[in-house]
Design an enzyme around this catalytic site. Structure first.
Site, mmCIF file in Angstrom:
data_model
loop_
_atom_site.group_PDB
_atom_site.id
_atom_site.type_symbol
_atom_site.label_atom_id
_atom_site.label_comp_id
_atom_site.label_asym_id
_atom_site.label_seq_id
_atom_site.Cartn_x
_atom_site.Cartn_y
_atom_site.Cartn_z
ATOM 1 N N THR A 9 29.491 -16.028 -7.458
ATOM 2 C CA THR A 9 30.466 -15.999 -8.547
ATOM 3 C C THR A 9 29.814 -15.638 -9.882
ATOM 4 O O THR A 9 28.608 -15.861 -10.069
ATOM 5 C CB THR A 9 31.124 -17.399 -8.662
ATOM 6 O OG1 THR A 9 31.856 -17.466 -9.865
ATOM 7 C CG2 THR A 9 30.079 -18.520 -8.697
ATOM 8 N N ASP A 10 30.629 -15.154 -10.816
ATOM 9 C CA ASP A 10 30.113 -14.913 -12.175
ATOM 10 C C ASP A 10 29.912 -16.232 -12.935
ATOM 11 O O ASP A 10 29.272 -16.243 -13.984
ATOM 12 C CB ASP A 10 31.048 -13.982 -12.963
ATOM 13 C CG ASP A 10 32.472 -14.508 -13.116
ATOM 14 O OD1 ASP A 10 32.800 -15.561 -12.527
ATOM 15 O OD2 ASP A 10 33.261 -13.862 -13.828
ATOM 16 N N GLU A 11 30.446 -17.333 -12.385
ATOM 17 C CA GLU A 11 30.342 -18.608 -13.112
ATOM 18 C C GLU A 11 28.897 -19.111 -13.195
ATOM 19 O O GLU A 11 28.595 -19.982 -14.018
ATOM 20 C CB GLU A 11 31.244 -19.674 -12.466
ATOM 21 C CG GLU A 11 32.700 -19.243 -12.486
ATOM 22 C CD GLU A 11 33.689 -20.341 -12.150
ATOM 23 O OE1 GLU A 11 33.389 -21.511 -12.423
ATOM 24 O OE2 GLU A 11 34.749 -20.010 -11.620
ATOM 25 N N TYR B 23 30.459 -27.059 -9.573
ATOM 26 C CA TYR B 23 30.719 -25.898 -8.685
ATOM 27 C C TYR B 23 29.720 -24.783 -8.990
ATOM 28 O O TYR B 23 29.026 -24.296 -8.097
ATOM 29 C CB TYR B 23 32.157 -25.385 -8.869
ATOM 30 C CG TYR B 23 32.368 -23.995 -8.298
ATOM 31 C CD1 TYR B 23 32.275 -23.774 -6.922
ATOM 32 C CD2 TYR B 23 32.647 -22.897 -9.123
ATOM 33 C CE1 TYR B 23 32.454 -22.488 -6.379
ATOM 34 C CE2 TYR B 23 32.830 -21.615 -8.591
ATOM 35 C CZ TYR B 23 32.726 -21.420 -7.220
ATOM 36 O OH TYR B 23 32.895 -20.158 -6.703
ATOM 37 N N LYS C 63 26.678 -23.118 -6.707
ATOM 38 C CA LYS C 63 26.609 -21.702 -6.334
ATOM 39 C C LYS C 63 25.298 -21.090 -6.842
ATOM 40 O O LYS C 63 24.660 -20.291 -6.148
ATOM 41 C CB LYS C 63 27.807 -20.928 -6.892
ATOM 42 C CG LYS C 63 29.145 -21.268 -6.269
ATOM 43 C CD LYS C 63 29.247 -20.966 -4.785
ATOM 44 C CE LYS C 63 29.268 -19.488 -4.458
ATOM 45 N NZ LYS C 63 29.524 -19.255 -3.003
HETATM 46 N N1 LIG Z 1 38.277 -17.041 -5.389
HETATM 47 C C1 LIG Z 1 37.573 -16.569 -6.407
HETATM 48 O O1 LIG Z 1 38.134 -16.175 -7.427
HETATM 49 C C2 LIG Z 1 36.079 -16.477 -6.313
HETATM 50 C C3 LIG Z 1 35.384 -15.948 -7.415
HETATM 51 C C4 LIG Z 1 34.002 -15.831 -7.315
HETATM 52 C C5 LIG Z 1 33.342 -16.202 -6.169
HETATM 53 N N2 LIG Z 1 34.028 -16.733 -5.122
HETATM 54 C C6 LIG Z 1 33.273 -17.124 -3.922
HETATM 55 O O2 LIG Z 1 33.827 -16.441 -2.806
HETATM 56 C C7 LIG Z 1 33.747 -17.246 -1.632
HETATM 57 C C8 LIG Z 1 35.120 -17.378 -1.018
HETATM 58 O O3 LIG Z 1 36.016 -17.931 -1.982
HETATM 59 P P1 LIG Z 1 37.531 -18.248 -1.621
HETATM 60 O O4 LIG Z 1 38.292 -18.209 -2.872
HETATM 61 O O5 LIG Z 1 37.963 -17.435 -0.465
HETATM 62 O O6 LIG Z 1 37.386 -19.776 -1.169
HETATM 63 P P2 LIG Z 1 38.409 -20.693 -0.378
HETATM 64 O O7 LIG Z 1 38.237 -22.068 -0.930
HETATM 65 O O8 LIG Z 1 39.781 -20.083 -0.370
HETATM 66 O O9 LIG Z 1 37.879 -20.636 1.119
HETATM 67 C C9 LIG Z 1 36.678 -21.244 1.515
HETATM 68 C C10 LIG Z 1 36.643 -21.258 3.034
HETATM 69 O O10 LIG Z 1 35.399 -21.869 3.436
HETATM 70 C C11 LIG Z 1 35.665 -22.828 4.468
HETATM 71 N N3 LIG Z 1 34.631 -23.876 4.396
HETATM 72 C C12 LIG Z 1 34.450 -24.787 3.395
HETATM 73 N N4 LIG Z 1 33.409 -25.585 3.701
HETATM 74 C C13 LIG Z 1 32.911 -25.146 4.896
HETATM 75 C C14 LIG Z 1 31.818 -25.552 5.712
HETATM 76 N N5 LIG Z 1 31.029 -26.586 5.387
HETATM 77 N N6 LIG Z 1 31.587 -24.864 6.862
HETATM 78 C C15 LIG Z 1 32.376 -23.811 7.225
HETATM 79 N N7 LIG Z 1 33.436 -23.405 6.495
HETATM 80 C C16 LIG Z 1 33.693 -24.062 5.349
HETATM 81 C C17 LIG Z 1 37.065 -23.342 4.142
HETATM 82 O O11 LIG Z 1 37.695 -23.943 5.290
HETATM 83 C C18 LIG Z 1 37.767 -22.073 3.671
HETATM 84 O O12 LIG Z 1 38.340 -21.364 4.756
HETATM 85 C C19 LIG Z 1 33.132 -18.574 -2.073
HETATM 86 O O13 LIG Z 1 31.767 -18.559 -1.776
HETATM 87 C C20 LIG Z 1 33.361 -18.598 -3.586
HETATM 88 O O14 LIG Z 1 32.365 -19.345 -4.238
HETATM 89 C C21 LIG Z 1 35.382 -16.879 -5.172
#
Ligand SMILES: NC(=O)c1ccc[n+]([C@@H]2O[C@H](COP(=O)([O-])OP(=O)(O)OC[C@H]3O[C@@H](n4cnc5c(N)ncnc54)[C@H](O)[C@@H]3O)[C@@H](O)[C@H]2O)c1
Length: 330
Positions: free
Chosen positions: A130-132, A155, A159
């Site tokens: 993430t950019d965070e 969070y 990350k």
């Molecule tokens: N959504 C955003 O805007 C955003 C922005 C920047 C980065 N990200 C990164 O992208 C990735 C995906 O984000 P997202 O929004 O799809 O998240 P999300 O919360 O929608 O999905 C996360 C998934 O991971 C699974 N999970 C959680 N803990 C687990 C574990 N211990 N073992 C196996 N599976 C597990 C959950 O069941 C879920 O299906 C993350 O790494 C997040 O940090 C997301």
């Protein structure tokens, strides 16, 4: 012979957009999706690939080393795309422990099993971040890949830690890793708790639409399908050990997003009393330590890998709202 790759967290928001996107473009791959199905994972998100012979689902935890070893061996895993994480900043403030467990220990366990299983083979490990991790910006400037890490929430700290573990595995063991740091995603299948689905849901159910603080926080929005094309490119063409920022060049003030969504809903699904949805906006106490502004400089992935976002916020939010109107409650 198909190439097997392990996708973690594929039943969440971004992963469940990515898997159908990737499989439709790459018939030469099989995807094994390992997901714990926490509250954020939804098997319905992947209904469209359930019967696809290129797709296998495994219910399990990335912290479970024995399970990971079995998966790598039985499925001859030749690449990893690692989405699994606890992802909601608010939850990291009330319960940081799970964020450290999944995001830090989980990432370590996964990459360590990959290292041992791959025995020096140059298979790719792609870490989604993430950019965070860069902290917060003032009124000007953009996050570049060289911006120092300064995470402010549990969070983003978890990350940032996982990014550094992945980086260390490249430098220490020579693993073929790439990390992408993206801005706020939006689009179909996002969990209800996040900003845009919350605005749409609360508007349609006639509840107050909560806006943190003065509503002037700025985020840089990336349509999830554009993120998927960026991941695909970085997975295949990114240089080992490099990081790539992915952002849609769509900086938006939170309150403007709320107003834009309200006015699109006024057109697409007017309230029964014909009053504007913006009447439901309600300012609530700010999130502690709320970062003021994030904005990504995506020049590196654009210039080096030829990526470009195809949606601007207006086109992307129209598609997103349409999807929620057609799918909410299903
Ligand atoms: N959504 C955003 O805007 C955003 C922005 C920047 C980065 N990200 C990164 O992208 C990735 C995906 O984000 P997202 O929004 O799809 O998240 P999300 O919360 O929608 O999905 C996360 C998934 O991971 C699974 N999970 C959680 N803990 C687990 C574990 N211990 N073992 C196996 N599976 C597990 C959950 O069941 C879920 O299906 C993350 O790494 C997040 O940090 C997301």
């Amino acid at each position: 012979m198909k190439k097997n790759i392990l996708v973690t967290g594929g039943s969440g928001f971004i992963g469940s957009n990515f898997i159908p996107h990737f499989l439709s473009k790459h018939p030469d791959y099989r995807i094994i999706n390992l997901d714990k199905l926490t509250y954020a994972g939804n098997p319905k998100n992947l209904k469209e690939v359930e019967t696809n012979p290129q797709y296998t689902f495994i219910h399990g935890d990335i912290c479970d080393r024995i399970l990971l070893e079995k998966i790598f061996m039985e499925h001859d895993i030749q690449g990893v795309i690692h989405f699994a994480a606890e992802s909601h900043v608010d939850n990291s403030i009330t319960g940081p422990g799970e964020f450290i467990r999944t995001n830090v220990t989980g990432t370590f366990t996964l990459i360590d099993v990959a290292r041992i299983s791959w025995k020096g083979k140059p298979h790719r490990f792609h870490h989604i971040s993430t950019d965070e991790v860069y902290g917060t910006l003032g009124e000007s400037g953009l996050f570049k890949e060289t911006t120092p890490y300064a995470p402010n929430s549990p969070y983003s700290a978890s990350k940032a830690s996982s990014d550094l573990i992945v980086r260390a595995y490249h430098h220490t063991y020579g693993m073929n890793v790439v990390t992408t740091n993206c801005s706020n995603n939006y689009g179909p299948k996002q969990h209800d708790e996040k900003l845009i689905p919350t605005i749409i849901r609360k508007a349609l159910t006639g509840e107050k639409i909560p806006v943190y603080g003065d509503g002037k926080n700025i985020r840089d929005w990336l349509y999830v399908e554009d993120h998927c094309t960026g991941i695909d490119l970085a997975f295949h063409k990114g240089v080992s050990g490099e990081t790539y920022n992915i952002g849609g060049r769509n900086e938006k003030v939170n309150i403007d997003i709320v107003k834009e969504i309200c006015s699109i809903l006024d057109e697409k699904k007017p309230r029964s009393d014909k009053k504007p949805y913006s009447e439901q906006i309600s300012f609530v106490t700010d999130r502690p330590g709320h970062d003021r502004r994030y904005a990504i400089d995506a020049t590196k992935i654009e210039n080096e890998l030829g990526w470009k976002a195809s949606e601007n916020f207006t086109t992307g939010i129209h598609k997103t709202i349409q999807w929620y109107l057609e799918n909410t409650g299903k």
